[in-house]
Structure formats: C-alpha cells, structure tokens
Scaffold this motif. Structure first.
Motif, PDB file in Angstrom:
ATOM      1  N   PRO A 269       0.845  -1.198   0.000  1.00 23.95           N
ATOM      2  CA  PRO A 269       0.000   0.000   0.000  1.00 23.95           C
ATOM      3  C   PRO A 269       0.882   1.251   0.000  1.00 23.95           C
ATOM      4  CG  PRO A 269      -0.032  -1.045   2.160  1.00 23.95           C
ATOM      5  CD  PRO A 269       0.809  -1.908   1.269  1.00 23.95           C
ATOM      6  N   ILE A 270       0.663   2.131  -0.969  1.00 24.02           N
ATOM      7  CA  ILE A 270       1.438   3.370  -1.007  1.00 24.02           C
ATOM      8  C   ILE A 270       0.596   4.573  -0.601  1.00 24.02           C
ATOM      9  CG2 ILE A 270       3.198   2.562  -2.598  1.00 24.02           C
ATOM     10  CD1 ILE A 270       1.698   3.787  -4.884  1.00 24.02           C
ATOM     11  N   VAL A 271      -0.724   4.411  -0.573  1.00 23.99           N
ATOM     12  CA  VAL A 271      -1.641   5.417  -0.025  1.00 23.99           C
ATOM     13  C   VAL A 271      -2.714   4.646   0.731  1.00 23.99           C
ATOM     14  CG1 VAL A 271      -3.357   7.196  -0.545  1.00 23.99           C
ATOM     15  CG2 VAL A 271      -1.266   7.064  -1.902  1.00 23.99           C
ATOM     16  N   SER A 272      -2.986   5.057   1.959  1.00 21.31           N
ATOM     17  CA  SER A 272      -4.071   4.457   2.747  1.00 21.31           C
ATOM     18  C   SER A 272      -4.976   5.569   3.244  1.00 21.31           C
ATOM     19  CB  SER A 272      -3.518   3.683   3.941  1.00 21.31           C
ATOM     20  OG  SER A 272      -2.770   2.576   3.501  1.00 21.31           O
ATOM     21  N   GLY A 273      -6.245   5.521   2.860  1.00 21.68           N
ATOM     22  CA  GLY A 273      -7.209   6.513   3.322  1.00 21.68           C
ATOM     23  C   GLY A 273      -7.003   7.896   2.759  1.00 21.68           C
ATOM     24  N   GLY A 274      -6.468   8.003   1.540  1.00 22.97           N
ATOM     25  CA  GLY A 274      -6.332   9.306   0.886  1.00 22.97           C
ATOM     26  C   GLY A 274      -7.701   9.914   0.618  1.00 22.97           C
ATOM     27  N   SER A 275      -7.774  11.216   0.482  1.00 22.31           N
ATOM     28  CA  SER A 275      -9.048  11.903   0.253  1.00 22.31           C
ATOM     29  C   SER A 275      -9.285  12.139  -1.231  1.00 22.31           C
ATOM     30  CB  SER A 275      -9.062  13.255   0.970  1.00 22.31           C
ATOM     31  OG  SER A 275      -8.997  13.063   2.359  1.00 22.31           O
ATOM     32  N   ALA A 276     -10.368  11.563  -1.748  1.00 22.17           N
ATOM     33  CA  ALA A 276     -10.760  11.794  -3.129  1.00 22.17           C
ATOM     34  C   ALA A 276     -11.547  13.096  -3.207  1.00 22.17           C
ATOM     35  CB  ALA A 276     -11.602  10.638  -3.646  1.00 22.17           C
ATOM     36  N   THR A 277     -11.545  13.707  -4.380  1.00 23.07           N
ATOM     37  CA  THR A 277     -12.217  14.978  -4.610  1.00 23.07           C
ATOM     38  C   THR A 277     -13.390  14.781  -5.560  1.00 23.07           C
ATOM     39  OG1 THR A 277     -10.118  16.144  -4.343  1.00 23.07           O
ATOM     40  CG2 THR A 277     -11.881  17.341  -5.460  1.00 23.07           C
ATOM     41  N   GLU A 278     -14.497  15.412  -5.252  1.00 27.87           N
ATOM     42  CA  GLU A 278     -15.677  15.336  -6.115  1.00 27.87           C
ATOM     43  C   GLU A 278     -15.548  16.319  -7.271  1.00 27.87           C
ATOM     44  OE1 GLU A 278     -20.525  15.963  -5.918  1.00 27.87           O
ATOM     45  OE2 GLU A 278     -19.365  15.938  -4.060  1.00 27.87           O
ATOM     46  N   ILE A 279     -15.776  15.825  -8.481  1.00 26.95           N
ATOM     47  CA  ILE A 279     -15.837  16.694  -9.657  1.00 26.95           C
ATOM     48  C   ILE A 279     -17.268  17.186  -9.831  1.00 26.95           C
ATOM     49  CG2 ILE A 279     -15.640  16.778 -12.177  1.00 26.95           C
ATOM     50  CD1 ILE A 279     -13.363  14.747 -11.935  1.00 26.95           C
ATOM     51  N   GLY A 280     -18.230  16.277  -9.739  1.00 32.26           N
ATOM     52  CA  GLY A 280     -19.640  16.598  -9.889  1.00 32.26           C
ATOM     53  C   GLY A 280     -20.374  15.437 -10.528  1.00 32.26           C
ATOM     54  N   GLY A 281     -21.668  15.372 -10.325  1.00 29.09           N
ATOM     55  CA  GLY A 281     -22.508  14.378 -10.962  1.00 29.09           C
ATOM     56  C   GLY A 281     -22.198  12.947 -10.579  1.00 29.09           C
ATOM     57  N   GLY A 282     -21.488  12.719  -9.480  1.00 24.43           N
ATOM     58  CA  GLY A 282     -21.140  11.375  -9.039  1.00 24.43           C
ATOM     59  C   GLY A 282     -19.715  10.957  -9.367  1.00 24.43           C
ATOM     60  N   LEU A 283     -18.956  11.841 -10.040  1.00 28.10           N
ATOM     61  CA  LEU A 283     -17.589  11.526 -10.430  1.00 28.10           C
ATOM     62  C   LEU A 283     -16.601  12.083  -9.403  1.00 28.10           C
ATOM     63  CD1 LEU A 283     -15.856  10.229 -12.656  1.00 28.10           C
ATOM     64  CD2 LEU A 283     -15.781  12.474 -13.761  1.00 28.10           C
ATOM     65  N   TYR A 284     -15.662  11.209  -8.976  1.00 31.04           N
ATOM     66  CA  TYR A 284     -14.651  11.555  -7.979  1.00 31.04           C
ATOM     67  C   TYR A 284     -13.276  11.194  -8.520  1.00 31.04           C
ATOM     68  CZ  TYR A 284     -18.651  11.930  -4.889  1.00 31.04           C
ATOM     69  OH  TYR A 284     -19.838  12.317  -4.330  1.00 31.04           O
ATOM     70  N   TYR A 285     -12.228  11.884  -8.040  1.00 29.41           N
ATOM     71  CA  TYR A 285     -10.879  11.584  -8.515  1.00 29.41           C
ATOM     72  C   TYR A 285      -9.851  11.715  -7.399  1.00 29.41           C
ATOM     73  CZ  TYR A 285      -9.428  16.494  -8.560  1.00 29.41           C
ATOM     74  OH  TYR A 285      -9.085  17.764  -8.184  1.00 29.41           O
ATOM     75  N   TYR A 286      -8.691  11.110  -7.651  1.00 33.26           N
ATOM     76  CA  TYR A 286      -7.544  11.228  -6.762  1.00 33.26           C
ATOM     77  C   TYR A 286      -6.295  11.211  -7.632  1.00 33.26           C
ATOM     78  CZ  TYR A 286      -4.065  10.277  -3.194  1.00 33.26           C
ATOM     79  OH  TYR A 286      -2.970  10.366  -2.368  1.00 33.26           O
ATOM     80  N   THR A 287      -5.366  12.146  -7.391  1.00 35.53           N
ATOM     81  CA  THR A 287      -4.128  12.188  -8.156  1.00 35.53           C
ATOM     82  C   THR A 287      -2.972  11.707  -7.291  1.00 35.53           C
ATOM     83  OG1 THR A 287      -4.939  14.008  -9.516  1.00 35.53           O
ATOM     84  CG2 THR A 287      -2.554  13.651  -9.479  1.00 35.53           C
ATOM     85  N   LEU A 288      -2.305  10.672  -7.785  1.00 36.53           N
ATOM     86  CA  LEU A 288      -1.115  10.124  -7.135  1.00 36.53           C
ATOM     87  C   LEU A 288       0.081  10.876  -7.689  1.00 36.53           C
ATOM     88  CD1 LEU A 288      -0.007   7.839  -5.281  1.00 36.53           C
ATOM     89  CD2 LEU A 288       0.184   6.451  -7.358  1.00 36.53           C
ATOM     90  N   ALA A 289       0.808  11.568  -6.814  1.00 39.37           N
ATOM     91  CA  ALA A 289       1.943  12.388  -7.233  1.00 39.37           C
ATOM     92  C   ALA A 289       3.006  11.542  -7.919  1.00 39.37           C
ATOM     93  CB  ALA A 289       2.547  13.104  -6.029  1.00 39.37           C
ATOM     94  N   SER A 290       3.703  12.123  -8.872  1.00 38.44           N
ATOM     95  CA  SER A 290       4.715  11.392  -9.644  1.00 38.44           C
ATOM     96  C   SER A 290       5.858  10.886  -8.775  1.00 38.44           C
ATOM     97  CB  SER A 290       5.263  12.261 -10.774  1.00 38.44           C
ATOM     98  OG  SER A 290       5.863  13.430 -10.249  1.00 38.44           O
TER      99      SER A 290
END
Length: 91
Positions: free
Chosen positions: A39-60
């Motif tokens: 596991p490289i991320v545990s419990g990270g916070s996803a962000t809502e875009i809208g309409g039910g779509l969510y995202y999370y960006t894993l840094a390079s």
C-alpha cells in the motif's frame, strides 16, 4: 489506463445511487503497487468533480517502478449501489 513512468496518475470513480450519479459523498482511496501489493496510499481523500464523479491524483514522486497501480475508492454511504470501486493505471 496506460502511461509512462514518472508522471502523476489520476484515478477516477463514478458513484451511482438509484441509477443516477451520487454527489456529496465522503470518498477515500487506497492505492497499491501491484507487483509487491504494497500500500502506497491508505485513506487518501478523493475529490468530487460533480454528478457522481470523484478523482484522486497520485503524485509522480510516489511511483516506485514500472508496473500496475491499483486503487480502491471507498465510501461508507450505504445509499450507493457499490461502496468500493476499483481503478487501475499501468506504467
């Protein structure tokens, strides 16, 4: 999805309740490096875009090696059709 090593990876998930996108959720994410199941991320916070779509960006800088990066978006909200949604990137 497929990309080259050394770039940020953005994972997406779409939450549905009663056949429509579900907004206003608290969504967390766990990200694993597939070859070691580390596991490289545990419990990270996803962000809502809208309409039910969510995202999370894993840094390079977090990417350790070429391979698959598997994410699981999670919400405790029981009104959605599926509480855990997987996503995948291959570098």
């Amino acid at each position: 999805m497929l990309t080259k090593s050394g770039v940020a990876l953005t994972f997406y998930a779409f939450y549905v309740a009663s056949k429509t996108g579900k907004t206003g959720l608290t969504v967390t994410i766990d990200v694993y490096e597939q070859t070691t199941a580390t596991p490289i991320v545990s419990g990270g916070s996803a962000t809502e875009i809208g309409g039910g779509l969510y995202y999370y960006t894993l840094a390079s800088g977090i990417l350790y090696a070429s391979g698959a990066y598997v994410a699981v978006f999670k919400t405790a909200d029981s009104s959605v059709d599926q509480q855990h949604i997987p996503a995948l990137w291959v570098t």
